[in-house]
Motif scaffolding. Structure first.
Motif, PDB file in Angstrom:
ATOM      1  N   ARG A   1      43.299  20.096 -53.097  1.00  0.00           N
ATOM      2  CA  ARG A   1      41.931  20.581 -53.272  1.00  0.00           C
ATOM      3  C   ARG A   1      41.907  22.091 -53.112  1.00  0.00           C
ATOM      4  O   ARG A   1      42.853  22.690 -52.603  1.00  0.00           O
ATOM      5  CB  ARG A   1      40.982  19.915 -52.284  1.00  0.00           C
ATOM      6  CG  ARG A   1      41.266  20.216 -50.834  1.00  0.00           C
ATOM      7  CD  ARG A   1      40.110  19.779 -49.951  1.00  0.00           C
ATOM      8  NE  ARG A   1      40.423  19.794 -48.543  1.00  0.00           N
ATOM      9  CZ  ARG A   1      40.508  20.887 -47.786  1.00  0.00           C
ATOM     10  NH1 ARG A   1      40.317  22.085 -48.314  1.00  0.00           N
ATOM     11  NH2 ARG A   1      40.779  20.815 -46.500  1.00  0.00           N
ATOM     12  N   GLN A   2      40.807  22.705 -53.543  1.00  0.00           N
ATOM     13  CA  GLN A   2      40.652  24.150 -53.380  1.00  0.00           C
ATOM     14  C   GLN A   2      40.544  24.495 -51.897  1.00  0.00           C
ATOM     15  O   GLN A   2      39.997  23.725 -51.110  1.00  0.00           O
ATOM     16  CB  GLN A   2      39.409  24.635 -54.121  1.00  0.00           C
ATOM     17  CG  GLN A   2      39.553  24.566 -55.619  1.00  0.00           C
ATOM     18  CD  GLN A   2      38.314  25.097 -56.328  1.00  0.00           C
ATOM     19  OE1 GLN A   2      37.453  25.715 -55.737  1.00  0.00           O
ATOM     20  NE2 GLN A   2      38.242  24.839 -57.620  1.00  0.00           N
ATOM     21  N   ILE A   3      41.056  25.659 -51.570  1.00  0.00           N
ATOM     22  CA  ILE A   3      41.001  26.117 -50.185  1.00  0.00           C
ATOM     23  C   ILE A   3      39.550  26.303 -49.754  1.00  0.00           C
ATOM     24  O   ILE A   3      38.686  26.679 -50.558  1.00  0.00           O
ATOM     25  CB  ILE A   3      41.812  27.423 -50.007  1.00  0.00           C
ATOM     26  CG1 ILE A   3      42.015  27.719 -48.515  1.00  0.00           C
ATOM     27  CG2 ILE A   3      41.160  28.581 -50.754  1.00  0.00           C
ATOM     28  CD1 ILE A   3      43.005  28.831 -48.247  1.00  0.00           C
ATOM     29  N   GLN A   4      39.297  26.021 -48.486  1.00  0.00           N
ATOM     30  CA  GLN A   4      37.990  26.233 -47.868  1.00  0.00           C
ATOM     31  C   GLN A   4      38.180  27.136 -46.654  1.00  0.00           C
ATOM     32  O   GLN A   4      39.292  27.245 -46.116  1.00  0.00           O
ATOM     33  CB  GLN A   4      37.385  24.890 -47.452  1.00  0.00           C
ATOM     34  CG  GLN A   4      37.202  23.937 -48.615  1.00  0.00           C
ATOM     35  CD  GLN A   4      36.855  22.520 -48.178  1.00  0.00           C
ATOM     36  OE1 GLN A   4      36.723  22.225 -46.994  1.00  0.00           O
ATOM     37  NE2 GLN A   4      36.734  21.634 -49.146  1.00  0.00           N
ATOM     38  N   ALA A   5      37.113  27.756 -46.206  1.00  0.00           N
ATOM     39  CA  ALA A   5      37.207  28.701 -45.087  1.00  0.00           C
ATOM     40  C   ALA A   5      37.868  28.078 -43.859  1.00  0.00           C
ATOM     41  O   ALA A   5      38.655  28.730 -43.177  1.00  0.00           O
ATOM     42  CB  ALA A   5      35.822  29.244 -44.739  1.00  0.00           C
ATOM     43  N   GLN A   6      37.585  26.821 -43.602  1.00  0.00           N
ATOM     44  CA  GLN A   6      38.165  26.181 -42.413  1.00  0.00           C
ATOM     45  C   GLN A   6      39.670  25.954 -42.534  1.00  0.00           C
ATOM     46  O   GLN A   6      40.335  25.621 -41.560  1.00  0.00           O
ATOM     47  CB  GLN A   6      37.455  24.872 -42.074  1.00  0.00           C
ATOM     48  CG  GLN A   6      37.615  23.775 -43.106  1.00  0.00           C
ATOM     49  CD  GLN A   6      36.464  23.712 -44.083  1.00  0.00           C
ATOM     50  OE1 GLN A   6      35.776  24.696 -44.312  1.00  0.00           O
ATOM     51  NE2 GLN A   6      36.251  22.553 -44.675  1.00  0.00           N
ATOM     52  N   ASP A   7      40.235  26.164 -43.729  1.00  0.00           N
ATOM     53  CA  ASP A   7      41.677  26.004 -43.938  1.00  0.00           C
ATOM     54  C   ASP A   7      42.458  27.283 -43.638  1.00  0.00           C
ATOM     55  O   ASP A   7      43.695  27.250 -43.566  1.00  0.00           O
ATOM     56  CB  ASP A   7      41.972  25.614 -45.396  1.00  0.00           C
ATOM     57  CG  ASP A   7      41.279  24.337 -45.820  1.00  0.00           C
ATOM     58  OD1 ASP A   7      41.138  23.413 -44.980  1.00  0.00           O
ATOM     59  OD2 ASP A   7      40.878  24.260 -47.004  1.00  0.00           O
ATOM     60  N   ASN A   8      41.774  28.407 -43.501  1.00  0.00           N
ATOM     61  CA  ASN A   8      42.451  29.699 -43.384  1.00  0.00           C
ATOM     62  C   ASN A   8      43.505  29.733 -42.283  1.00  0.00           C
ATOM     63  O   ASN A   8      44.640  30.151 -42.522  1.00  0.00           O
ATOM     64  CB  ASN A   8      41.445  30.829 -43.169  1.00  0.00           C
ATOM     65  CG  ASN A   8      40.697  31.180 -44.427  1.00  0.00           C
ATOM     66  OD1 ASN A   8      41.146  30.928 -45.533  1.00  0.00           O
ATOM     67  ND2 ASN A   8      39.522  31.772 -44.260  1.00  0.00           N
ATOM     68  N   SER A   9      43.143  29.340 -41.092  1.00  0.00           N
ATOM     69  CA  SER A   9      44.105  29.429 -39.985  1.00  0.00           C
ATOM     70  C   SER A   9      45.271  28.469 -40.176  1.00  0.00           C
ATOM     71  O   SER A   9      46.412  28.799 -39.840  1.00  0.00           O
ATOM     72  CB  SER A   9      43.415  29.194 -38.633  1.00  0.00           C
ATOM     73  OG  SER A   9      42.854  27.901 -38.586  1.00  0.00           O
ATOM     74  N   ASP A  10      45.014  27.287 -40.734  1.00  0.00           N
ATOM     75  CA  ASP A  10      46.093  26.321 -40.941  1.00  0.00           C
ATOM     76  C   ASP A  10      47.106  26.806 -41.975  1.00  0.00           C
ATOM     77  O   ASP A  10      48.312  26.729 -41.752  1.00  0.00           O
ATOM     78  CB  ASP A  10      45.536  24.966 -41.376  1.00  0.00           C
ATOM     79  CG  ASP A  10      44.778  24.258 -40.276  1.00  0.00           C
ATOM     80  OD1 ASP A  10      45.071  24.494 -39.086  1.00  0.00           O
ATOM     81  OD2 ASP A  10      43.880  23.463 -40.608  1.00  0.00           O
ATOM     82  N   ILE A  11      46.639  27.304 -43.104  1.00  0.00           N
ATOM     83  CA  ILE A  11      47.582  27.738 -44.132  1.00  0.00           C
ATOM     84  C   ILE A  11      48.293  29.014 -43.690  1.00  0.00           C
ATOM     85  O   ILE A  11      49.492  29.184 -43.974  1.00  0.00           O
ATOM     86  CB  ILE A  11      46.919  27.875 -45.531  1.00  0.00           C
ATOM     87  CG1 ILE A  11      47.995  27.947 -46.625  1.00  0.00           C
ATOM     88  CG2 ILE A  11      45.968  29.024 -45.599  1.00  0.00           C
ATOM     89  CD1 ILE A  11      48.868  26.728 -46.767  1.00  0.00           C
ATOM     90  N   ALA A  12      47.625  29.892 -42.959  1.00  0.00           N
ATOM     91  CA  ALA A  12      48.298  31.089 -42.435  1.00  0.00           C
ATOM     92  C   ALA A  12      49.410  30.679 -41.465  1.00  0.00           C
ATOM     93  O   ALA A  12      50.510  31.237 -41.510  1.00  0.00           O
ATOM     94  CB  ALA A  12      47.283  32.002 -41.749  1.00  0.00           C
ATOM     95  N   ARG A  13      49.144  29.693 -40.624  1.00  0.00           N
ATOM     96  CA  ARG A  13      50.158  29.202 -39.682  1.00  0.00           C
ATOM     97  C   ARG A  13      51.341  28.610 -40.434  1.00  0.00           C
ATOM     98  O   ARG A  13      52.499  28.866 -40.114  1.00  0.00           O
ATOM     99  CB  ARG A  13      49.542  28.153 -38.746  1.00  0.00           C
ATOM    100  CG  ARG A  13      50.550  27.513 -37.787  1.00  0.00           C
ATOM    101  CD  ARG A  13      49.925  26.386 -36.961  1.00  0.00           C
ATOM    102  NE  ARG A  13      49.110  25.452 -37.723  1.00  0.00           N
ATOM    103  CZ  ARG A  13      49.597  24.465 -38.482  1.00  0.00           C
ATOM    104  NH1 ARG A  13      50.892  24.298 -38.618  1.00  0.00           N
ATOM    105  NH2 ARG A  13      48.776  23.644 -39.124  1.00  0.00           N
ATOM    106  N   ILE A  14      51.064  27.834 -41.480  1.00  0.00           N
ATOM    107  CA  ILE A  14      52.133  27.227 -42.280  1.00  0.00           C
ATOM    108  C   ILE A  14      52.986  28.301 -42.946  1.00  0.00           C
ATOM    109  O   ILE A  14      54.223  28.225 -42.927  1.00  0.00           O
ATOM    110  CB  ILE A  14      51.538  26.253 -43.317  1.00  0.00           C
ATOM    111  CG1 ILE A  14      50.988  25.020 -42.599  1.00  0.00           C
ATOM    112  CG2 ILE A  14      52.570  25.874 -44.380  1.00  0.00           C
ATOM    113  CD1 ILE A  14      50.101  24.132 -43.457  1.00  0.00           C
TER     114      ILE A  14
END
Length: 161
Positions: A5-18
């Protein structure tokens, strides 16, 4: 079960960590000019909410982010879209998600009337290079645009759509 799915604001910290975890796993240092050192890393939903840009995350059934990748105009060459920040946790690797995500990038680029996609990578990411070659990316002898990574990423590739 996984979905894209398209990225959402709440995904920012998770994808940055990954991105930081996978970069460390492959020895891509923060001071060497790789994506892990990008100042925008913690705001990807905002960064990819621009014209001709898109970022997708891969989530499990509980909406836990396990990887992602995006596409955006190549700085310094408005004729190209650049594949960017494709990083996956080990649980996703080998399941075809990189290929699926790249196809979404190609479809998106075509829908925006672009005729080619560009990327930069490093020899450390052997599996990714093999996939890019399999999907029709051709090696270039010099970088295109102004990614800011060209000194660290010594492999430059282009795919005609």
């Amino acid at each position: 079960m996984y979905s894209i799915r398209q990225i959402q604001a709440q995904d920012n910290s998770d994808i940055a960590r990954i991105i930081r975890e996978v970069s460390k796993e492959y020895g891509l240092a923060t001071d060497a000019g790789f994506a892990v050192s990008d100042p925008i890393l913690d705001q990807l939903s905002k960064v990819y909410n621009q014209p001709n840009s898109q970022y997708w995350v891969i989530v499990d059934q509980n909406q836990n982010v396990l990887g992602g990748g995006g596409i955006s105009p190549l700085l310094g060459d408005a004729t190209l879209l650049e594949i960017q920040k494709m990083y996956f946790l080990p649980v996703l690797r080998g399941k075809g998600f990189a290929k699926r995500l790249l196809q979404q990038c190609f479809d998106f680029a075509k829908a925006q009337n672009f005729t080619a996609c560009y990327l930069e990578t490093t020899a450390t990411l052997k599996e990714a290079i093999g996939l890019y070659e399999q999907l029709g990316f051709q090696h270039l002898t010099q970088p295109r645009g102004q990614t800011g990574h060209s000194h660290a990423c010594e492999i430059w590739m282009l795919k005609t759509l």
